[in-house]
Design a protein around this motif. Structure first.
Motif, PDB file in Angstrom:
ATOM      1  N   SER A  84     -11.566  10.007  -5.781  1.00 29.89           N
ATOM      2  CA  SER A  84     -11.869   8.887  -5.052  1.00 29.89           C
ATOM      3  C   SER A  84     -12.939   7.903  -5.862  1.00 29.89           C
ATOM      4  O   SER A  84     -14.210   8.769  -6.103  1.00 29.89           O
ATOM      5  CB  SER A  84     -12.377   9.291  -3.760  1.00 29.89           C
ATOM      6  OG  SER A  84     -13.013   7.972  -3.060  1.00 29.89           O
ATOM      7  N   HIS A  85     -12.828   6.677  -5.850  1.00 32.12           N
ATOM      8  CA  HIS A  85     -13.732   6.026  -6.828  1.00 32.12           C
ATOM      9  C   HIS A  85     -14.473   4.899  -5.838  1.00 32.12           C
ATOM     10  O   HIS A  85     -15.056   3.875  -6.434  1.00 32.12           O
ATOM     11  CB  HIS A  85     -13.161   5.201  -7.999  1.00 32.12           C
ATOM     12  CG  HIS A  85     -12.683   6.321  -9.102  1.00 32.12           C
ATOM     13  ND1 HIS A  85     -13.600   6.913  -9.890  1.00 32.12           N
ATOM     14  CD2 HIS A  85     -11.502   6.655  -9.300  1.00 32.12           C
ATOM     15  CE1 HIS A  85     -12.823   7.863 -10.583  1.00 32.12           C
ATOM     16  NE2 HIS A  85     -11.702   7.696 -10.446  1.00 32.12           N
ATOM     17  N   GLY A  86     -14.039   4.900  -4.654  1.00 28.95           N
ATOM     18  CA  GLY A  86     -14.890   4.093  -3.725  1.00 28.95           C
ATOM     19  C   GLY A  86     -14.259   2.689  -3.426  1.00 28.95           C
ATOM     20  O   GLY A  86     -14.596   1.690  -2.951  1.00 28.95           O
ATOM     21  N   HIS A  87     -13.199   2.602  -4.162  1.00 34.30           N
ATOM     22  CA  HIS A  87     -12.345   1.218  -4.237  1.00 34.30           C
ATOM     23  C   HIS A  87     -10.819   1.470  -4.267  1.00 34.30           C
ATOM     24  O   HIS A  87     -10.512   2.254  -4.798  1.00 34.30           O
ATOM     25  CB  HIS A  87     -12.796  -0.051  -5.222  1.00 34.30           C
ATOM     26  CG  HIS A  87     -12.636   0.577  -6.632  1.00 34.30           C
ATOM     27  ND1 HIS A  87     -11.287   0.385  -7.181  1.00 34.30           N
ATOM     28  CD2 HIS A  87     -13.202   1.265  -7.740  1.00 34.30           C
ATOM     29  CE1 HIS A  87     -11.425   1.272  -8.425  1.00 34.30           C
ATOM     30  NE2 HIS A  87     -12.511   1.530  -8.826  1.00 34.30           N
ATOM     31  N   GLY A  88     -10.174   0.446  -3.827  1.00 31.33           N
ATOM     32  CA  GLY A  88      -8.637   0.303  -3.720  1.00 31.33           C
ATOM     33  C   GLY A  88      -7.969  -0.820  -4.812  1.00 31.33           C
ATOM     34  O   GLY A  88      -7.051  -1.066  -4.647  1.00 31.33           O
ATOM     35  N   ARG A  89      -8.688  -1.154  -5.764  1.00 32.52           N
ATOM     36  CA  ARG A  89      -8.278  -2.188  -6.573  1.00 32.52           C
ATOM     37  C   ARG A  89      -7.024  -1.715  -7.465  1.00 32.52           C
ATOM     38  O   ARG A  89      -6.952  -0.698  -7.936  1.00 32.52           O
ATOM     39  CB  ARG A  89      -9.419  -2.656  -7.636  1.00 32.52           C
ATOM     40  CG  ARG A  89     -10.560  -3.441  -7.007  1.00 32.52           C
ATOM     41  CD  ARG A  89     -11.421  -4.145  -8.389  1.00 32.52           C
ATOM     42  NE  ARG A  89     -11.983  -3.178  -9.311  1.00 32.52           N
ATOM     43  CZ  ARG A  89     -12.973  -2.637  -9.049  1.00 32.52           C
ATOM     44  NH1 ARG A  89     -13.856  -2.910  -8.114  1.00 32.52           N
ATOM     45  NH2 ARG A  89     -13.401  -1.800 -10.021  1.00 32.52           N
ATOM     46  N   VAL A 145      -1.246   0.762 -15.651  1.00 37.59           N
ATOM     47  CA  VAL A 145      -1.643   0.432 -14.251  1.00 37.59           C
ATOM     48  C   VAL A 145      -2.406   1.281 -13.636  1.00 37.59           C
ATOM     49  O   VAL A 145      -2.201   2.395 -13.326  1.00 37.59           O
ATOM     50  CB  VAL A 145      -0.394   0.171 -13.281  1.00 37.59           C
ATOM     51  CG1 VAL A 145      -0.746  -0.400 -11.963  1.00 37.59           C
ATOM     52  CG2 VAL A 145       0.295  -0.898 -14.144  1.00 37.59           C
ATOM     53  N   PHE A 146      -3.618   0.988 -13.034  1.00 42.11           N
ATOM     54  CA  PHE A 146      -4.726   1.856 -12.306  1.00 42.11           C
ATOM     55  C   PHE A 146      -4.742   1.240 -10.730  1.00 42.11           C
ATOM     56  O   PHE A 146      -4.647   0.214 -10.714  1.00 42.11           O
ATOM     57  CB  PHE A 146      -5.915   1.679 -12.937  1.00 42.11           C
ATOM     58  CG  PHE A 146      -6.371   2.322 -14.379  1.00 42.11           C
ATOM     59  CD1 PHE A 146      -6.455   3.622 -14.608  1.00 42.11           C
ATOM     60  CD2 PHE A 146      -5.621   1.435 -15.355  1.00 42.11           C
ATOM     61  CE1 PHE A 146      -6.782   4.112 -15.870  1.00 42.11           C
ATOM     62  CE2 PHE A 146      -6.012   1.924 -16.662  1.00 42.11           C
ATOM     63  CZ  PHE A 146      -6.352   3.436 -16.819  1.00 42.11           C
ATOM     64  N   MET A 147      -4.784   2.210 -10.105  1.00 43.70           N
ATOM     65  CA  MET A 147      -4.949   1.936  -8.531  1.00 43.70           C
ATOM     66  C   MET A 147      -6.353   3.012  -8.053  1.00 43.70           C
ATOM     67  O   MET A 147      -6.119   4.027  -8.080  1.00 43.70           O
ATOM     68  CB  MET A 147      -3.866   2.345  -8.094  1.00 43.70           C
ATOM     69  CG  MET A 147      -3.697   2.056  -6.278  1.00 43.70           C
ATOM     70  SD  MET A 147      -2.275   2.866  -5.487  1.00 43.70           S
ATOM     71  CE  MET A 147      -1.771   1.269  -4.684  1.00 43.70           C
ATOM     72  N   GLY A 148      -7.041   1.970  -7.490  1.00 44.66           N
ATOM     73  CA  GLY A 148      -8.424   2.678  -7.123  1.00 44.66           C
ATOM     74  C   GLY A 148      -8.945   3.444  -8.383  1.00 44.66           C
ATOM     75  O   GLY A 148      -9.587   4.552  -7.915  1.00 44.66           O
ATOM     76  N   GLY A 149      -8.828   3.199  -9.449  1.00 50.13           N
ATOM     77  CA  GLY A 149      -9.652   3.569 -10.758  1.00 50.13           C
ATOM     78  C   GLY A 149      -8.693   4.916 -11.223  1.00 50.13           C
ATOM     79  O   GLY A 149      -9.056   5.489 -12.328  1.00 50.13           O
ATOM     80  N   ASN A 150      -7.690   5.234 -10.609  1.00 51.70           N
ATOM     81  CA  ASN A 150      -6.487   6.291 -11.064  1.00 51.70           C
ATOM     82  C   ASN A 150      -5.384   5.774 -11.695  1.00 51.70           C
ATOM     83  O   ASN A 150      -4.776   4.855 -11.324  1.00 51.70           O
ATOM     84  CB  ASN A 150      -6.291   7.183 -10.063  1.00 51.70           C
ATOM     85  CG  ASN A 150      -7.433   7.866  -9.286  1.00 51.70           C
ATOM     86  OD1 ASN A 150      -8.275   8.434 -10.116  1.00 51.70           O
ATOM     87  ND2 ASN A 150      -7.766   7.492  -7.869  1.00 51.70           N
ATOM     88  N   LEU A 151      -5.115   6.342 -13.012  1.00 54.10           N
ATOM     89  CA  LEU A 151      -3.802   5.821 -13.683  1.00 54.10           C
ATOM     90  C   LEU A 151      -2.615   6.517 -12.568  1.00 54.10           C
ATOM     91  O   LEU A 151      -2.430   7.503 -12.251  1.00 54.10           O
ATOM     92  CB  LEU A 151      -3.872   6.545 -14.860  1.00 54.10           C
ATOM     93  CG  LEU A 151      -2.557   6.361 -15.732  1.00 54.10           C
ATOM     94  CD1 LEU A 151      -2.765   4.826 -16.338  1.00 54.10           C
ATOM     95  CD2 LEU A 151      -2.623   7.078 -17.236  1.00 54.10           C
TER      96      LEU A 151
END
Length: 121
Positions: A79-84, A108-114
């Motif tokens: 969890s990176h604290g955002h959902g971008r 493509v990253f979602m919430g800082g995760n690949l």
């Protein structure tokens, strides 16, 4: 793998045991699902499966050494604290010296995760 090294067919010596090369590259191919950091060199050496030569084997050995030195570099979701949703892409126009084809790829990253990636020649 050094991105400036351009591998070509029929350079160096023919491998004595091409089956060993093919088995190892096949295992690398499955490993790229959780290790996208080796996706580029695996896609390069995969092109020479029909007739591998010694420079291609040298790249495979280099990937093995890299994996040995970096055993815990897989995909980790936190969890990176955002959902971008963020996307990045790149292209190498006519970068292959063999057939002058381009290589393209995206992440493509979602919430800082690949979550998705692709590379295509």
């Amino acid at each position: 793998m050094d991105p400036n090294v351009k591998l070509v067919a029929e350079e160096g010596d023919v491998l004595d045991d091409p089956e060993q090369y093919r088995r190892l590259v096949g295992k690398f191919n499955y490993l790229t699902f959780t290790r996208p950091d080796i996706a580029f060199p695996v896609s390069v050496v995969r092109q020479f499966l029909p007739s591998p030569w010694t420079p291609h084997w040298d790249v495979v050995i280099r990937v093995l050494r890299y994996l040995k030195k970096a055993p815990r570099r897989g995909l980790v979701y936190a969890s990176h604290g955002h959902g971008r949703v963020e996307g990045f892409s790149d292209v190498d126009w006519a970068g292959s010296p063999v057939d002058r084809r381009s290589t393209t790829g995206y992440y493509v990253f979602m919430g800082g995760n690949l979550v998705s990636w692709k590379s295509k020649k």
